[in-house]
Design an enzyme around this catalytic site. Structure first.
Site, short mmCIF file in Angstrom:
data_model
loop_
_atom_site.label_atom_id
_atom_site.label_comp_id
_atom_site.label_asym_id
_atom_site.label_seq_id
_atom_site.Cartn_x
_atom_site.Cartn_y
_atom_site.Cartn_z
N GLN A 182 -42.03 3.64 -13.19
CA GLN A 182 -42.47 3.91 -14.57
C GLN A 182 -43.98 3.81 -14.74
O GLN A 182 -44.53 4.41 -15.63
CB GLN A 182 -41.77 2.94 -15.54
CG GLN A 182 -40.30 3.21 -15.74
CD GLN A 182 -40.00 4.55 -16.40
OE1 GLN A 182 -40.83 5.14 -17.09
NE2 GLN A 182 -38.80 5.06 -16.18
N ALA A 201 -41.30 11.27 -8.59
CA ALA A 201 -42.02 12.41 -9.18
C ALA A 201 -41.51 12.76 -10.58
O ALA A 201 -42.30 13.11 -11.46
CB ALA A 201 -41.91 13.63 -8.27
N CYS A 327 -22.57 4.04 -20.19
CA CYS A 327 -21.17 4.30 -20.46
C CYS A 327 -20.41 4.27 -19.16
O CYS A 327 -20.61 5.12 -18.29
CB CYS A 327 -21.00 5.67 -21.11
SG CYS A 327 -21.92 5.81 -22.63
C1 LIG Z 1 -36.05 6.26 -12.68
C2 LIG Z 1 -36.27 4.95 -12.04
C3 LIG Z 1 -35.80 4.68 -10.75
C4 LIG Z 1 -34.98 5.69 -9.97
O1 LIG Z 1 -35.78 6.78 -9.63
P1 LIG Z 1 -35.13 8.13 -9.08
O2 LIG Z 1 -36.30 8.89 -8.55
O3 LIG Z 1 -34.47 8.78 -10.26
O4 LIG Z 1 -34.17 7.75 -8.02
C5 LIG Z 1 -36.06 3.45 -10.22
N1 LIG Z 1 -36.76 2.52 -10.89
C6 LIG Z 1 -37.24 2.75 -12.14
C7 LIG Z 1 -38.01 1.69 -12.82
C8 LIG Z 1 -37.02 3.96 -12.75
O5 LIG Z 1 -37.47 4.17 -13.97
#
Ligand SMILES: *Cc1c(COP(=O)(O)O)cnc(C)c1O
Length: 382
Positions: A182, A201, A327
């Site tokens: 994030q 990405a 869910c």
């Molecule tokens: C979205 C997310 C993931 C997983 O990432 P993907 O690329 O969708 O596998 C892991 N950690 C955090 C904090 C995320 O927001």
């Protein structure tokens, strides 16, 4: 007047410039980047350019970037790979420390290791979602292999103080892994005292299905790979690299690097505007993680008593947002991130996750606020 997308922490639209950069690599430039002929070399050069862009975004060297299918794989590779490698070398340490509000893929990776004989320690958080550095220090009194802590939470946007926590981990001699999924592309990141870090990405206007793991080289961090195969990505991650996705990731990283400072300011203004409007229209609404630093686009709110977030969103089909609850089968489980912050299951079901992003305009905010307030009022009278 279309749908208003306020779920940028779930995923982001691919930037049109990213799509444009990817297109030739789906078509005429289809070479295997691991082949030594002309088309292969051309693809390999594009991959290496993208690797440099991703590395630059997080302040790493290109050689420290291992491409994966996303942050889920990167987190699995970091946690399982490091623990299994050290155990295989005969390291007597068994403890792995993480935090209750981590992404499921981190919690489940640690849980999988617990079934292999490692010891999982899951630290709690305070009411604002922050880890107590003293609790971490205490947990590290038992010799520890690895600590995994996210930089920014995907439900609340709450930031952990990674430089401080990583310093504590380093002093204790454990490896430090940070989930940057994030934070990367939204804020400058620090890899000081960090050994492993995951990025994705599609959280930063790039394509889905590609991410990376930063693997420190000095001192060198070693990992047992998850996959057996041809030994691509310096042996860390076998499999033919998806050139179009890698190129798209690189383009997204470059765009993020140039726009992130300005976007953070713009998004924080929009986010605060949305919060002010919701407060005005819905007395009793509460902000989650209110007293701590958060990502600029993050707005996680607890609706007034008697309102279920799910019902409000259902009454508001033109706003794409998320409830944070998962869910599962017939049941709706309350968000474990919010319950870890001390909210009851009932309160957690009142919570709405709104995340502002690069595609959000002031007009979107005004319209979304109006629609959400109207929907909440409808639900209140029903
Ligand atoms: C979205 C997310 C993931 C997983 O990432 P993907 O690329 O969708 O596998 C892991 N950690 C955090 C904090 C995320 O927001």
């Amino acid at each position: 007047m279309g749908m208003i997308y306020l779920d940028h922490f779930s995923t982001t639209p691919c930037d049109p410039a990213v799509v444009k950069a990817m297109l030739p690599w789906f078509g005429e430039d289809f070479g295997n980047p691991h082949s030594l002929h002309g088309p292969g070399r051309k693809a390999a050069q594009a991959v290496e350019r993208a690797r440099e862009s991703v590395a630059r975004l997080i302040g790493a060297e290109a050689r420290e970037i291992v491409f994966t299918s996303g942050a889920t794989e990167a987190n699995n590779l970091a946690i399982k790979g490091a623990a299994r490698h050290l155990a295989r070398l005969g390291d007597p340490r068994r403890r792995i420390i993480t935090v209750a509000t981590e992404h499921k893929c981190v919690l489940e990776s640690v849980r999988a290791l617990a079934s292999e004989g490692f010891e999982a320690v899951v630290l709690g958080v305070d009411a604002d979602g922050r880890v107590d550095p003293e609790a971490l220090r205490k947990a590290l009194e038992v010799p520890t292999l690895l600590v995994s802590i996210m930089a920014a939470n995907n439900e609340t946007g709450v930031l952990q103080d990674i430089p401080q926590l990583a310093g504590i981990v380093k002093a204790a001699g454990a490896l430090m892994h940070v989930d940057l999924a994030q934070m990367a592309g939204k804020m400058p990141v620090s890899l000081k005292d960090v050994d492993l870090a995951s990025v994705s990405a599609h959280k930063m206007y790039g394509p889905k299905g590609i991410g990376a793991l930063y693997v420190r080289r000095r001192p060198r961090v070693r990992l047992e790979p998850l996959f057996s195969g041809g030994g691509q990505e310096r042996g860390f991650r076998s499999g033919t690299l998806p050139t179009p996705l890698v190129v798209g990731f690189g383009a997204a990283a470059e765009l993020a690097a140039v726009s992130m400072a300005e976007e953070a300011v713009r998004q924080a203004v929009l986010r605060d505007d949305l919060w002010a409007q919701l407060q005005g229209g819905l007395p009793g609404i509460v902000l989650n993680g209110r007293t701590v630093p958060r990502l600029a686009g993050a707005l996680n709110v607890c609706l007034p008593e008697g309102l279920r977030a799910l019902d409000v969103l259902e009454a508001c089909p033109d706003v794409a947002a998320s409830t944070g609850s998962a869910c599962t089968a017939a049941e709706i489980a309350p968000s474990y991130v919010l319950t870890a912050m001390g909210l009851s299951a009932q309160k957690a079901s009142q919570c709405l996750r709104l995340s502002v992003g690069r595609s959000t305009s002031k007009a979107d905010i005004d319209r979304a606020a109006g629609l959400l307030i109207a929907a909440a009022r409808t639900c209140q009278t029903n």
